[in-house]
Design a protein around this motif. Structure first.
Motif, short mmCIF file in Angstrom:
data_model
loop_
_atom_site.label_atom_id
_atom_site.label_comp_id
_atom_site.label_asym_id
_atom_site.label_seq_id
_atom_site.Cartn_x
_atom_site.Cartn_y
_atom_site.Cartn_z
N VAL A 89 0.87 -1.18 0.00
CA VAL A 89 0.00 0.00 0.00
C VAL A 89 0.90 1.23 0.00
O VAL A 89 1.75 1.38 0.88
CB VAL A 89 -0.94 0.02 1.23
CG1 VAL A 89 -1.79 1.28 1.21
CG2 VAL A 89 -1.82 -1.23 1.25
N ILE A 90 0.71 2.10 -0.99
CA ILE A 90 1.52 3.32 -1.12
C ILE A 90 0.61 4.53 -1.02
O ILE A 90 -0.39 4.63 -1.76
CB ILE A 90 2.26 3.36 -2.48
CG1 ILE A 90 3.07 2.08 -2.68
CG2 ILE A 90 3.14 4.59 -2.57
CD1 ILE A 90 3.63 1.94 -4.09
N ARG A 91 0.94 5.43 -0.12
CA ARG A 91 0.19 6.68 0.00
C ARG A 91 1.08 7.81 -0.52
O ARG A 91 2.21 7.97 -0.07
CB ARG A 91 -0.23 6.93 1.45
CG ARG A 91 -1.16 5.84 1.98
CD ARG A 91 -1.81 6.20 3.28
NE ARG A 91 -2.72 5.16 3.72
CZ ARG A 91 -3.97 5.02 3.31
NH1 ARG A 91 -4.48 5.90 2.44
NH2 ARG A 91 -4.73 4.03 3.74
N THR A 92 0.54 8.58 -1.45
CA THR A 92 1.31 9.66 -2.07
C THR A 92 0.68 11.00 -1.75
O THR A 92 -0.47 11.09 -1.30
CB THR A 92 1.37 9.48 -3.60
OG1 THR A 92 0.05 9.69 -4.15
CG2 THR A 92 1.86 8.08 -3.98
N SER A 93 1.45 12.05 -2.00
CA SER A 93 0.95 13.41 -1.76
C SER A 93 -0.05 13.83 -2.83
O SER A 93 -0.87 14.74 -2.61
CB SER A 93 2.12 14.40 -1.75
OG SER A 93 3.07 14.06 -0.77
N ALA A 94 -0.02 13.17 -3.97
CA ALA A 94 -0.83 13.61 -5.11
C ALA A 94 -2.25 13.07 -5.08
O ALA A 94 -3.13 13.61 -5.76
CB ALA A 94 -0.15 13.21 -6.41
N SER A 95 -2.51 12.01 -4.32
CA SER A 95 -3.82 11.38 -4.38
C SER A 95 -4.28 10.95 -3.00
O SER A 95 -3.48 10.51 -2.16
CB SER A 95 -3.78 10.15 -5.31
OG SER A 95 -5.00 9.45 -5.27
N ALA A 96 -5.59 11.08 -2.78
CA ALA A 96 -6.15 10.64 -1.51
C ALA A 96 -6.31 9.13 -1.48
O ALA A 96 -6.40 8.52 -0.41
CB ALA A 96 -7.51 11.30 -1.28
N GLU A 97 -6.38 8.51 -2.65
CA GLU A 97 -6.53 7.06 -2.74
C GLU A 97 -5.16 6.39 -2.81
O GLU A 97 -4.31 6.79 -3.61
CB GLU A 97 -7.35 6.69 -3.99
CG GLU A 97 -8.80 7.14 -3.93
CD GLU A 97 -9.54 6.48 -2.77
OE1 GLU A 97 -9.33 5.28 -2.53
OE2 GLU A 97 -10.32 7.19 -2.11
N PRO A 98 -4.93 5.37 -2.01
CA PRO A 98 -3.62 4.70 -2.04
C PRO A 98 -3.45 3.85 -3.29
O PRO A 98 -4.42 3.41 -3.91
CB PRO A 98 -3.65 3.84 -0.78
CG PRO A 98 -5.11 3.55 -0.57
CD PRO A 98 -5.84 4.78 -1.02
N ILE A 99 -2.21 3.60 -3.62
CA ILE A 99 -1.85 2.65 -4.67
C ILE A 99 -1.66 1.30 -4.01
O ILE A 99 -0.93 1.19 -3.02
CB ILE A 99 -0.56 3.08 -5.39
CG1 ILE A 99 -0.73 4.47 -6.03
CG2 ILE A 99 -0.16 2.06 -6.44
CD1 ILE A 99 0.58 5.07 -6.51
N THR A 100 -2.31 0.27 -4.52
CA THR A 100 -2.18 -1.05 -3.92
C THR A 100 -1.72 -2.06 -4.96
O THR A 100 -1.97 -1.91 -6.16
CB THR A 100 -3.52 -1.53 -3.33
OG1 THR A 100 -4.50 -1.59 -4.37
CG2 THR A 100 -4.01 -0.56 -2.25
N ALA A 101 -1.03 -3.09 -4.50
CA ALA A 101 -0.54 -4.14 -5.39
C ALA A 101 -0.24 -5.38 -4.57
O ALA A 101 -0.09 -5.33 -3.35
CB ALA A 101 0.70 -3.69 -6.15
N SER A 102 -0.17 -6.50 -5.26
CA SER A 102 0.21 -7.77 -4.65
C SER A 102 1.34 -8.36 -5.48
O SER A 102 1.27 -8.39 -6.71
CB SER A 102 -0.99 -8.73 -4.65
OG SER A 102 -0.62 -10.00 -4.17
N ALA A 103 2.41 -8.82 -4.81
CA ALA A 103 3.59 -9.28 -5.55
C ALA A 103 4.37 -10.28 -4.70
O ALA A 103 4.04 -10.55 -3.55
CB ALA A 103 4.47 -8.09 -5.90
N LEU A 104 5.44 -10.80 -5.30
CA LEU A 104 6.36 -11.68 -4.58
C LEU A 104 7.64 -10.97 -4.17
O LEU A 104 8.37 -11.45 -3.31
CB LEU A 104 6.69 -12.92 -5.43
CG LEU A 104 5.54 -13.88 -5.68
CD1 LEU A 104 5.99 -15.03 -6.57
CD2 LEU A 104 4.97 -14.42 -4.37
#
Length: 275
Positions: A219-234
Motif C-alpha cells: 500500500v503506497i500513499r502519495t501526496s498527489a492522491s487521496a486514494e492509495p496505490i495497492t498491489a500484490s507481488a512476490l
C-alpha cells in the motif's frame, strides 16, 4: 499443519529458552510457563545472559524443539537466527509471550496468557507462516513501514512502561500544547515484481508491506492522491533518497535501496488447534 512429534519415550523434547528481558519484566509469568511446560514435556531450561548467549544456546539445541519465553523482540531474534542457519524449514518454533511488547505474537495467533500459551506449545499444531526476507538477509514477520514512524509513535509500540507512566503524569500536571504532525514526503521509487508503482517524481508519504496468503500486499500513499496505490507481488524494491524503515520492532537505515522477497510458508509456529 501438523502436531508436534513426541520423542521415542512418548514425551516431547523441548529446549526452553527464557529471554533475560522476560525474566526481569514478569518473573511470575515466566515461572508459570516453565512449570506448565516441565509438567507436560521433557524440557531443558536455558537462561541466556544476553543475545550472544541466546544464539549459542539455540545453536546447540540438537533435536529438541525450541520454545522461547519472551516478547516480540525475542521472537524476531530467534527467527532471524534460524534463518541465518538456513534451518527454518527443518522444524517448528514455539513461543510463550512475556514482556512489554507482544503485539506481533498476538497478531500471529499466539495466546498472550502464560498458561494458555504454554498449553498451546504442548497441545497445539504447527502452522506455516510467510516471511519477508530482504537483500541483506533481514527478516520481517509482520508489517514493514517506510519511512519508519516518528520516535513518539515508535515508543507507543513497545517502549518502557515506566517512561510512559512518567509522561502520563506530566500530561496531567501541565497544560498540553497543541501540535501539528507534519508529513514529510519522500522521493522514492517503488517496484513490485519489477513493475514501477510509484516513481521519484511523485512524493511518497508512506509505504506499507505485509504478507497475506503467500503474497506481499503493498500500500503506497502519495501526496498527489487521496486514494492509495495497492498491489500484490512476490518481491518489492524501494529505492531513492536515504530512508529508514521499520520492520516489525526494529528500525533500520538509512539505506538507498532495499528489496524484500516473500517466502511463503517459510517457517513453522505452534499455535492452538482452533487458531
Amino acid at each position: 499443519m501438523s502436531a508436534p512429534e513426541p520423542a521415542e519415550n512418548g514425551a516431547q523434547q523441548l529446549l526452553v529458552v527464557i529471554d533475560p528481558v522476560a525474566r526481569r519484566t514478569d518473573g511470575e509469568s515466566v515461572r508459570i510457563a516453565k512449570d506448565v511446560l516441565s509438567a507436560g514435556a521433557t524440557a531443558k531450561i536455558c537462561l541466556p545472559d544476553g543475545p550472544a548467549d541466546f544464539a549459542r544456546v539455540l545453536a546447540r539445541r540438537g533435536s529438541r524443539r525450541p520454545v522461547v519465553i519472551g516478547d516480540d523482540r525475542a521472537l524476531l531474534r530467534t527467527v532471524a537466527l534460524l534463518h541465518r542457519e538456513r534451518d527454518l524449514a527443518a522444524g517448528a518454533l514455539s513461543l510463550v509471550p512475556v514482556g512489554v511488547s507482544v503485539d506481533l505474537a498476538r497478531s500471529l495467533g499466539v495466546p498472550t496468557g502464560a498458561v494458555a500459551a504454554a498449553r498451546a506449545v504442548l497441545d497445539g499444531v504447527v502452522r506455516r507462516q510467510d516471511l519477508l526476507v530482504d537483500d541483506s538477509d533481514g527478516v520481517v514477520l509482520g508489517d514493514l513501514r517506510i519511512p519508519a514512524p516518528p520516535p513518539a509513535e515508535d515508543g507507543r509500540a513497545g517502549g518502557s512502561s515506566v517512561w510512559h507512566t512518567c509522561r502520563s503524569l506530566v500530561r496531567t500536571l501541565v497544560k498540553p500544547v497543541p501540535q501539528v504532525l507534519a508529513v514529510h514526503p519522500h522521493r522514492l521509487r517503488v517496484e513490485a515484481d519489477g513493475v514501477v508503482l510509484s516513481d521519484l517524481d511523485e512524493p511518497v508519504e508512506a509505504v506499507t508491506v505485509r504478507s497475506v496468503a503467500g503474497r506481499a500486499e503493498i500500500v503506497i500513499r502519495t501526496s498527489a492522491s487521496a486514494e492509495p496505490i495497492t498491489a500484490s507481488a512476490l518481491s518489492v524494491t524501494v529505492s531513492g533518497a536515504d530512508f529508514r524503515y521499520r520492520a516489525d520492532a526494529a528500525v533500520t537505515g538509512p539505506v538507498r535501496t532495499r528489496t524484500w522477497t516473500l517466502r511463503a510458508g517459510a517457517w513453522g509456529l505452534t499455535l492452538p488447534g482452533d487458531a
